[in-house]
Design a protein around this motif. Sequence first.
Motif, short mmCIF file in Angstrom:
data_model
loop_
_atom_site.label_atom_id
_atom_site.label_comp_id
_atom_site.label_asym_id
_atom_site.label_seq_id
_atom_site.Cartn_x
_atom_site.Cartn_y
_atom_site.Cartn_z
N GLN A 62 -56.21 -27.04 -19.22
CA GLN A 62 -55.92 -27.77 -17.99
C GLN A 62 -56.56 -29.15 -18.04
OE1 GLN A 62 -56.66 -25.69 -14.33
NE2 GLN A 62 -56.41 -27.54 -13.09
N GLU A 63 -57.82 -29.20 -18.47
CA GLU A 63 -58.51 -30.48 -18.61
C GLU A 63 -57.79 -31.36 -19.63
OE1 GLU A 63 -62.81 -32.35 -19.95
OE2 GLU A 63 -62.23 -30.38 -20.70
N LEU A 64 -57.42 -30.76 -20.76
CA LEU A 64 -56.72 -31.53 -21.79
C LEU A 64 -55.40 -32.06 -21.25
CD1 LEU A 64 -56.57 -32.68 -24.61
CD2 LEU A 64 -55.70 -30.47 -25.40
N GLY A 65 -54.70 -31.26 -20.46
CA GLY A 65 -53.45 -31.72 -19.85
C GLY A 65 -53.65 -32.94 -18.97
N GLU A 66 -54.73 -32.96 -18.20
CA GLU A 66 -55.04 -34.11 -17.35
C GLU A 66 -55.35 -35.34 -18.19
OE1 GLU A 66 -58.18 -32.74 -14.81
OE2 GLU A 66 -56.89 -31.24 -13.85
N LEU A 67 -56.12 -35.14 -19.27
CA LEU A 67 -56.46 -36.26 -20.15
C LEU A 67 -55.21 -36.82 -20.84
CD1 LEU A 67 -59.70 -34.74 -21.70
CD2 LEU A 67 -59.59 -36.72 -20.15
N LEU A 68 -54.31 -35.94 -21.24
CA LEU A 68 -53.08 -36.39 -21.91
C LEU A 68 -52.14 -37.08 -20.93
CD1 LEU A 68 -52.50 -33.39 -24.32
CD2 LEU A 68 -53.48 -35.64 -24.84
N THR A 69 -52.14 -36.63 -19.69
CA THR A 69 -51.34 -37.30 -18.66
C THR A 69 -51.87 -38.72 -18.45
OG1 THR A 69 -50.79 -35.21 -17.60
CG2 THR A 69 -50.58 -37.21 -16.24
N ASP A 70 -53.19 -38.85 -18.40
CA ASP A 70 -53.80 -40.18 -18.27
C ASP A 70 -53.44 -41.06 -19.47
OD1 ASP A 70 -54.95 -39.41 -15.88
OD2 ASP A 70 -56.94 -39.05 -16.73
N SER A 71 -53.46 -40.49 -20.66
CA SER A 71 -53.11 -41.24 -21.86
C SER A 71 -51.67 -41.73 -21.78
CB SER A 71 -53.30 -40.36 -23.11
OG SER A 71 -52.94 -41.06 -24.28
N PHE A 72 -50.77 -40.85 -21.33
CA PHE A 72 -49.38 -41.25 -21.17
C PHE A 72 -49.28 -42.44 -20.21
CE2 PHE A 72 -45.42 -41.16 -18.79
CZ PHE A 72 -44.48 -41.15 -19.81
N CYS A 73 -50.00 -42.37 -19.11
CA CYS A 73 -49.94 -43.43 -18.10
C CYS A 73 -50.52 -44.74 -18.60
CB CYS A 73 -50.61 -42.97 -16.81
SG CYS A 73 -49.67 -41.65 -15.98
N LEU A 74 -51.40 -44.69 -19.56
CA LEU A 74 -51.93 -45.91 -20.18
C LEU A 74 -50.93 -46.52 -21.16
CD1 LEU A 74 -55.61 -44.85 -20.88
CD2 LEU A 74 -54.84 -46.62 -19.28
N GLN A 75 -50.12 -45.68 -21.78
CA GLN A 75 -49.22 -46.15 -22.84
C GLN A 75 -47.80 -46.44 -22.35
OE1 GLN A 75 -51.54 -46.98 -24.94
NE2 GLN A 75 -50.50 -46.15 -26.72
N ALA A 76 -47.36 -45.79 -21.30
CA ALA A 76 -45.96 -45.89 -20.85
C ALA A 76 -45.76 -47.11 -19.95
CB ALA A 76 -45.58 -44.62 -20.09
N PRO A 77 -44.53 -47.59 -19.88
CA PRO A 77 -44.23 -48.66 -18.92
C PRO A 77 -44.32 -48.14 -17.49
CG PRO A 77 -42.23 -47.95 -20.06
CD PRO A 77 -43.38 -47.22 -20.68
N GLN A 78 -44.56 -49.04 -16.57
CA GLN A 78 -44.80 -48.65 -15.17
C GLN A 78 -43.66 -47.83 -14.58
OE1 GLN A 78 -47.81 -49.25 -13.64
NE2 GLN A 78 -47.00 -47.78 -12.16
N ARG A 79 -42.41 -48.11 -14.98
CA ARG A 79 -41.26 -47.37 -14.44
C ARG A 79 -41.37 -45.88 -14.76
NH1 ARG A 79 -37.63 -45.82 -18.18
NH2 ARG A 79 -37.74 -46.84 -20.20
N LEU A 80 -42.00 -45.52 -15.90
CA LEU A 80 -42.20 -44.12 -16.24
C LEU A 80 -43.46 -43.57 -15.59
CD1 LEU A 80 -41.20 -44.13 -20.03
CD2 LEU A 80 -39.83 -43.42 -18.05
N VAL A 81 -44.49 -44.38 -15.51
CA VAL A 81 -45.74 -43.95 -14.86
C VAL A 81 -45.46 -43.57 -13.41
CG1 VAL A 81 -48.04 -44.72 -14.12
CG2 VAL A 81 -47.19 -45.34 -16.40
N ASP A 82 -44.58 -44.31 -12.76
CA ASP A 82 -44.25 -44.03 -11.35
C ASP A 82 -43.60 -42.65 -11.17
OD1 ASP A 82 -45.28 -46.49 -10.65
OD2 ASP A 82 -43.31 -47.48 -10.55
N LEU A 83 -43.06 -42.08 -12.23
CA LEU A 83 -42.41 -40.78 -12.16
C LEU A 83 -43.37 -39.61 -12.39
CD1 LEU A 83 -39.21 -41.65 -14.24
CD2 LEU A 83 -39.45 -41.59 -11.74
N VAL A 84 -44.60 -39.91 -12.77
CA VAL A 84 -45.57 -38.88 -13.12
C VAL A 84 -46.32 -38.41 -11.87
CG1 VAL A 84 -47.65 -38.37 -14.47
CG2 VAL A 84 -45.83 -39.77 -15.45
N ASP A 85 -46.41 -37.10 -11.72
CA ASP A 85 -47.16 -36.51 -10.63
C ASP A 85 -48.61 -36.36 -11.08
OD1 ASP A 85 -47.86 -35.23 -8.28
OD2 ASP A 85 -47.20 -33.25 -8.97
#
Length: 156
Positions: free
Chosen positions: A129-152
């Motif tokens: 669960q912790e790793l999932g949160e860290l990977l979600t944060d990593s995605f949000c750092l790497q992805a363009p804002q239009r994709l970040v806006d879609l992440v819960d």
Amino acid sequence: MTLLMTFLTTFRRPSVGVLTVGVVWDIPVVARPTRPDVPGAHVARLRAIFARLPECREEDAWVGVRWRVAGTTATVAHVFGGEDQLFRIVFRAEPEEVMAFQHLGAPYFKADWGGNVVGMLIDDDTDWQELGELLTDSFCLQAPQRLVDLVDRPRA
């Protein structure tokens, strides 16, 4: 065990014509430790995490598996087996998290490359669960804002 190699060099000398010189090297062959494949159960858990992230694509890496933001070279995470037979996943983090990873010790670490690259050793005791949160944060750092806006994401 050694490997004998012959290196031939051809020289063109006007007064002699063609001269071929051979050199023989005796090179010791050193067995390199192998890197184990990441267990299928680990990859399956990671796939489930990345399936929740828009346009995040899995691909084979030079060793192990990586996930990238589709249409870019932005790597979100890379999981692989090390020569020490341990499994690691590296990903991106915010600057304050990088400092924490640098000082927490195992299973966390800061990578030797990239200013914001951190990682974790993964094994049977990993907090997925912790790793999932860290990977979600990593995605949000790497992805363009239009994709970040879609992440819960959980709100702090």
